[in-house]
Design an enzyme around this catalytic site. Structure first.
Site, PDB file in Angstrom:
ATOM      1  N   HIS A 123      97.197 -71.678  88.352  1.00  0.00           N
ATOM      2  CA  HIS A 123      96.212 -70.646  88.018  1.00  0.00           C
ATOM      3  C   HIS A 123      95.433 -70.315  89.301  1.00  0.00           C
ATOM      4  CE1 HIS A 123      93.430 -73.980  88.115  1.00  0.00           C
ATOM      5  NE2 HIS A 123      94.044 -74.582  87.106  1.00  0.00           N
ATOM      6  N   HIS A 146      94.392 -73.096  91.712  1.00  0.00           N
ATOM      7  CA  HIS A 146      95.424 -73.598  92.633  1.00  0.00           C
ATOM      8  C   HIS A 146      95.643 -72.623  93.783  1.00  0.00           C
ATOM      9  CE1 HIS A 146      96.834 -75.500  88.721  1.00  0.00           C
ATOM     10  NE2 HIS A 146      96.746 -76.550  89.515  1.00  0.00           N
ATOM     11  N   GLY A 176      91.073 -79.514  94.211  1.00  0.00           N
ATOM     12  CA  GLY A 176      90.007 -78.802  93.524  1.00  0.00           C
ATOM     13  C   GLY A 176      88.821 -79.717  93.238  1.00  0.00           C
ATOM     14  N   ARG A 177      87.613 -79.150  93.381  1.00  0.00           N
ATOM     15  CA  ARG A 177      86.411 -79.940  93.064  1.00  0.00           C
ATOM     16  C   ARG A 177      86.230 -80.121  91.563  1.00  0.00           C
ATOM     17  NH1 ARG A 177      83.388 -77.237  97.594  1.00  0.00           N
ATOM     18  NH2 ARG A 177      83.640 -78.711  99.301  1.00  0.00           N
ATOM     19  N   LYS A 178      86.991 -79.372  90.767  1.00  0.00           N
ATOM     20  CA  LYS A 178      86.879 -79.562  89.316  1.00  0.00           C
ATOM     21  C   LYS A 178      87.205 -81.016  88.955  1.00  0.00           C
ATOM     22  CE  LYS A 178      89.943 -78.404  86.211  1.00  0.00           C
ATOM     23  NZ  LYS A 178      90.177 -79.552  85.326  1.00  0.00           N
ATOM     24  N   GLN A 214      88.649 -87.524  90.837  1.00  0.00           N
ATOM     25  CA  GLN A 214      89.926 -87.655  91.547  1.00  0.00           C
ATOM     26  C   GLN A 214      89.725 -87.415  93.046  1.00  0.00           C
ATOM     27  OE1 GLN A 214      94.019 -86.107  90.329  1.00  0.00           O
ATOM     28  NE2 GLN A 214      93.309 -84.394  91.560  1.00  0.00           N
ATOM     29  N   SER A 258      94.843 -76.007  83.682  1.00  0.00           N
ATOM     30  CA  SER A 258      96.123 -75.812  82.997  1.00  0.00           C
ATOM     31  C   SER A 258      95.971 -76.149  81.519  1.00  0.00           C
ATOM     32  CB  SER A 258      97.187 -76.697  83.626  1.00  0.00           C
ATOM     33  OG  SER A 258      97.327 -76.332  84.978  1.00  0.00           O
ATOM     34  N   ARG A 259      95.083 -77.064  81.210  1.00  0.00           N
ATOM     35  CA  ARG A 259      94.934 -77.489  79.808  1.00  0.00           C
ATOM     36  C   ARG A 259      94.153 -76.475  78.965  1.00  0.00           C
ATOM     37  NH1 ARG A 259      95.165 -83.003  82.294  1.00  0.00           N
ATOM     38  NH2 ARG A 259      96.996 -83.979  81.366  1.00  0.00           N
TER      39      ARG A 259
END
Ligand code: PAF
Length: 281
Positions: free
Chosen positions: A34, A37, A149-151, A155, A188-189
């Site tokens: 998306h 990315h 990604g900072r989302k 992680q 993506s979810r």
């Protein structure tokens, strides 16, 4: 864009670039790309001479009850988006290429402490799986810079810690979360959400904004968190956790900490949404 599942082909192409003194940016993904990315790829084109991406739905980071089989796979559309964004090389391995001896005996990388809390508490083994595959992908691609990604804030901190602890010669860069106009973070979810759930989902970001504001206005953390949990439930989400941590270490907040991050996960139908907000008090 060359797409290959072969490690030797990836290495050969990257070697030709490195021999000319050219730099490589790397964007590891699980596909179903998306705009978030694509921002990583675009940032990669600014930071390095070449951008390499990977698409690999990593079985090692999914729990037994999670959505490994149903995870959205949209290869053709992904390839087109990567080409348009300026990606030159796509690594598309199979599980057999990444884990030739199977998952049970795979050597793994674990970042202790950071991996067991927040999302790690609800998803045991998830961050071990993510750190292990990222370590393998770094060894295959040997990038100068890798973009995340900072989302996925936790992680990102785990990957940064792994790179530092293991002296990996990679610069790890976080890129801002891309949001829908409603505020919902792209993921993506999000594709799992029904139209009705989609209308409820922006409550997550709204709750984080409101929580930060309450703390900046002097509310106690306990009161603000209780309010946030209630707000999420009233909006039709089922909070997994809402927590406030030190923005860099993710350690529990002390009275003197100024740089804070709110991290939250909530269930909505089939989806588990996550979001975060970095703020100063
Ligand atoms: O963030 C993701 O999509 C994945 O966790 C990653 C970093 C590609 C590792 O599988």
């Amino acid at each position: 864009m060359l797409t290959t599942s072969k490690i030797e082909e990836i290495r050969a192409r990257i070697k030709t670039w490195k021999n000319k003194g050219e730099s490589v940016a790397f964007v590891p993904t699980m596909g179903n790309l998306h705009a978030g990315h694509i921002c990583l790829i675009t940032e990669g084109t600014r930071r390095a001479d070449h951008v390499v991406a990977s698409i690999f739905v990593n079985p090692l980071q999914f729990g037994p009850q999670e959505d490994l089989d149903g995870y959205p796979r949209t290869l053709e559309a992904d390839q087109q988006k990567l080409v348009e964004a300026g990606c030159e090389l796509l690594f598309l391995p199979t599980p057999e290429i990444i884990y030739p001896h199977g998952l049970a005996t795979q050597t793994y990388v674990e970042v202790p402490g950071l991996s067991d809390q927040l999302c790690g508490a609800s998803r045991p083994g998830h961050f071990r799986g993510a750190a292990t595959v990222v370590c393998k992908l770094f060894n295959i691609v040997q990038p100068d810079i890798a973009l995340f990604g900072r989302k996925d804030y936790q992680q990102l901190q785990i990957i940064r810690t792994m790179v530092e602890d293991l002296s990996m010669p990679v610069e790890v860069m976080g890129v801002d979360t891309v949001r829908e106009p409603s505020g919902l973070a792209l993921s993506s979810r999000n594709g799992y959400l029904t139209a009705e759930e989609r209308a409820k989902a922006p409550a997550l970001k709204r709750t984080l904004d409101d929580l930060a504001e309450r703390i900046q206005h002097g509310n106690t953390i306990a009161d603000a968190l209780a309010h946030a949990n209630t707000a999420l439930q009233q909006a039709g989400l089922r909070p997994d956790y809402v927590e406030i941590r030190h923005a860099h270490t993710l350690a529990p907040v002390t009275d003197t900490d100024k740089e804070l991050v709110i991290l939250a996960a909530a269930y909505l139908g089939k989806a588990r949404l996550i979001d975060n907000l970095v703020f100063n008090r």
